[in-house]
Each structure stands twice: as structure tokens, then as C-alpha cells.
Design a protein around this motif. Sequence first.
Motif, PDB file in Angstrom:
ATOM      1  N   GLY A 281       0.784  -1.223   0.000  1.00 44.84           N
ATOM      2  CA  GLY A 281       0.000   0.000   0.000  1.00 44.84           C
ATOM      3  C   GLY A 281       0.813   1.268   0.000  1.00 44.84           C
ATOM      4  N   SER A 282       2.073   1.213   0.449  1.00 45.50           N
ATOM      5  CA  SER A 282       2.879   2.430   0.522  1.00 45.50           C
ATOM      6  C   SER A 282       4.227   2.328  -0.173  1.00 45.50           C
ATOM      7  N   ARG A 283       4.663   1.123  -0.477  1.00 50.63           N
ATOM      8  CA  ARG A 283       6.018   0.951  -1.011  1.00 50.63           C
ATOM      9  C   ARG A 283       6.038  -0.169  -2.041  1.00 50.63           C
ATOM     10  N   GLY A 331       8.086 -11.969  -2.964  1.00 53.16           N
ATOM     11  CA  GLY A 331       6.794 -11.390  -2.632  1.00 53.16           C
ATOM     12  C   GLY A 331       6.908 -10.455  -1.445  1.00 53.16           C
ATOM     13  N   ALA A 332       5.870  -9.623  -1.261  1.00 52.49           N
ATOM     14  CA  ALA A 332       5.842  -8.665  -0.159  1.00 52.49           C
ATOM     15  C   ALA A 332       4.556  -8.830   0.630  1.00 52.49           C
ATOM     16  N   VAL A 333       4.686  -8.999   1.954  1.00 59.46           N
ATOM     17  CA  VAL A 333       3.516  -9.052   2.826  1.00 59.46           C
ATOM     18  C   VAL A 333       3.055  -7.645   3.146  1.00 59.46           C
ATOM     19  N   ASN A 334       3.998  -6.753   3.422  1.00 58.69           N
ATOM     20  CA  ASN A 334       3.731  -5.333   3.616  1.00 58.69           C
ATOM     21  C   ASN A 334       5.021  -4.582   3.322  1.00 58.69           C
ATOM     22  N   ALA A 335       5.087  -3.297   3.664  1.00 57.03           N
ATOM     23  CA  ALA A 335       6.241  -2.479   3.309  1.00 57.03           C
ATOM     24  C   ALA A 335       7.522  -2.905   4.013  1.00 57.03           C
TER      25      ALA A 335
END
Length: 469
Positions: A281-283, A331-335
Motif C-alpha cells: 500500500g505504501s512501497r 513477494g511482499a507481505v507489507n512495506a
Amino acid sequence: MPDRHDDVDGWLSERIDPLPPPPGTFELIKRRARRRKYRRLAVGAGVAAVIVAAAVTVPQVVSLPVVNAGRPAAAAGSPISAKPAGGGTSAAASASAVPSPTAPAPVPPNFRPTSVTFVGTETGWVIGQAGVAGHCATAFCTSVARTDDAGKTWVGVPAPLTGAPDGATGVGQIRFLNTEDGWAFGPELFATRDAGQTWTRVGTGGLRVTDLETVGSRVFALFASCTGSGPEFAAGCTSFTLYSASAAASSSASDWTPVGAPTSGLTDGAADEAATLALTGSRGFLLAPNRALYAGPVDGSGPWTLVNSITSACPVGAAQADGQPAGALFGAVNAKELILTCASGGAGGSSGSGGSREQQKLVFSSLNGGASWIQIAAAPTAGVATSVAGSPSETVVLGTDQGIDVLPAGDIAWQAAELTGTVPAGGFSYLGMTTDEQGIALPANPTSGTVWFTFDGGQRWQPSRIAGS
């Protein structure tokens, strides 16, 4: 004469009971609270070891259709649309086309999905080929289908007027940002702003789009210089540049611009390279061919810069059929929390007992946006890895050519996921987790005609056939 206010006074004097919240509200609140307590992904396995990737100063580097009208592919910038019916006729070519108020179109027969995308837990799209070549309603058999109930039912919607991936032409991948804005790519690029009722071809200057992801108000894509022929559109790629556009204006070549110098012309000097994107969501993150990891804002406010390089034991490798790297599954879980599976031997693997292929697979996690990595597990050697995903609850799900392996949150023992029916021939080429509990997986062999769903965090999976209700 009766007082007309009597009824009103009587109603106001009655007891009023508040309405209960919608079903599932309290469970949703508990789930969100649990996610805020996200625990470290690393497990207490004896193989765990901290790997601090050496900072690099070398140049740039770094993983959620219908039958068309019978006419040639449109020139870049031309809006096109077609009815999603195997025996239908062409719809008028107009950028102002809107969904028909009549009953939804049926899914074309013999649907063979090659890509899936979801916006939320209910609504998703698949793209692929349908019908029989030479007997489709148009010159192309590229088709799109949509579900609004998590795969229980599917309907046909218009598709880009182009064929399957064939060298520098065609499309085989799809992404949607919301229920209106979407893109079909690999290797060509098409955009829609009306839920797929019309598609516009976007010129790419002879470059091929090997990966595309979207978040917020923007779309990001890798434009590559490639020489692969036939369905291997992402083969023979030697240079990658990260481009971006506003989701509200991405239908023209001039809408797309390079994100910055650090993520332009990325290469490792090999004759067959791959790269991959992952957005939060941000990165956003870009893993380049030479193992360099770049990151930056996803709102278009600035360039992406070098974070570090992943471990030298994890070569990125050449591209799989969908354009994703075969050696480094990212993969990315969050930033902050990233996941990486290093699959030695790439797509080749080796033969084990019984003729099954085996491959060493080491799973790493980063809790600081890629600055350093921790080896958290060694996945089962059976099968060749194709895709990896991490859920917000820390579960790791790994797709292979033999099935799906699951490492539950906080556990050190892998489990083979329970599949309803038989494992699709060739296993799975893609999987992703949309929530802690729900995920999707796509069989490697499109002729299965299915998308698979899990609703219990990856433990059990069931197929959804791409067909009319």
C-alpha cells in the motif's frame, strides 16, 4: 375529530431496538487486531541463519475474456471491444461502450486460463484462450471471464483484440486495480477504464511488458528488450526498465514514463534474464536480474532506489512462462516484511525416485524492507518451485509443479496442502493470498480450465471451473 398526531406520538413512544451489526463484523475486528500483532516470520528451525546482504555499488538490478470481434488487432491508442460469446458478433468499436443492461454474457467454451487477478475477496478476472482456433467468433480466441462470488459463478466479459502470447504480440496476463481499471499484458499492453467493456492498445516502442502490478492510484510495469518467440514472450530478455502511469490515464504511450534512472536499463549481462515487481500500500519493490533490490513510493512522488542485494546463493534466473523469475520467487507481505524463495536449478530441477523432479528450496524473510534477510526454512525438495506467497498471519504457501506446500504460522514443519480431486497436470504456476484465510492458485496447464481457492489459510484447496453457471 381524531388527532392526526396520535399515530406519530404512539410510534415515538414505542421501544426502539438498535439493529445488530452485519454478520462477521466482530470476527473482522478480531482479525484486524490480530494482524496488528504481527509476529516475526522467522521460526526456531536449526537451519536458521542471519544473512546480511553486502551493499552493492554496481548498476541497477531485483513477486493477484471472451471471444473477440473478427478483425485485426487495433493500432495503439484505438479503443476496441467485443462481445464475449463463442458465436457472437462484433460490438461497435467505441470508447464509450458500457456494460449491457441485459443478462450477463456466457463464458466461452473450452476456457483455458493463463492469469488471474482479484480486487478483494469476491471479484476477480481470468484471461486465457477459449473456443477452438479457427472457429471463434472473431479472428482471435483471447477471452476474459469475471466472478463476483469468489469463483462460485463466472460470466464472460469483453477481451482485448489480440491473440495468445506469440513473440512480441498477444497477451496472457491480467491485472485489475478496482472494478473499472484493468490491464492485459505479456507481451503487449492493453488498458481498460470501463470494467473491460473496451480495451485500448498501448504502444510500448517495441519493448515487451513482462510484469505489471497496480496499487492506490497508479500502475507499474517492467518494459523489457526481449527476443523470445512463440509463447515464450519473456525469453531472451536482456534489459528491464520500470515504467509507471496514473491509473486514470494509462491508455496512451505518452502516459507511461520511466520511474527513474536507478531502475532503467537493468541487466546482469546474461542472454536470458528476468525481473519481478511486488507492491504494497505504501512501497513498491523491484528485484532486478543481478539480484539488486530496489524500492520506492507507489504514489509516483519519486524514483525507486537501491536497498541492497539479495543473498548470492539466490540467482534470479531466467523467466518462467508467465514472465516471473525461475530462481528467485519474491513477494511482499507489507512495506517491511518480504519473502523470498531461492530455488536452485531453476526450472530444470532433477529427477528423483519415481521420476518426480526435486529441487533445493530455501525460504528467506526480511523484516526491514530487504536490508537484511533471515533464512526461515528449507522447503520440501519434491517438485520445482513456481510461486511463493506469505499471508499477513505469517503462513508461507509455496506452489510447485507437483502441488502446494504450506508452512503454517509459527511452525517448523511443512505440510502438503489438501487438494480436492487430483493435482492438476504440471502442478501450479501461480498462487497468492488475498487475506489470512483466502488465496488463489492457477494450474500450470491451462487446459484444466480451473482456478483453485483456499478459504482456510492454504490448508485445503478446491477448484472452480471457468464455465457458465
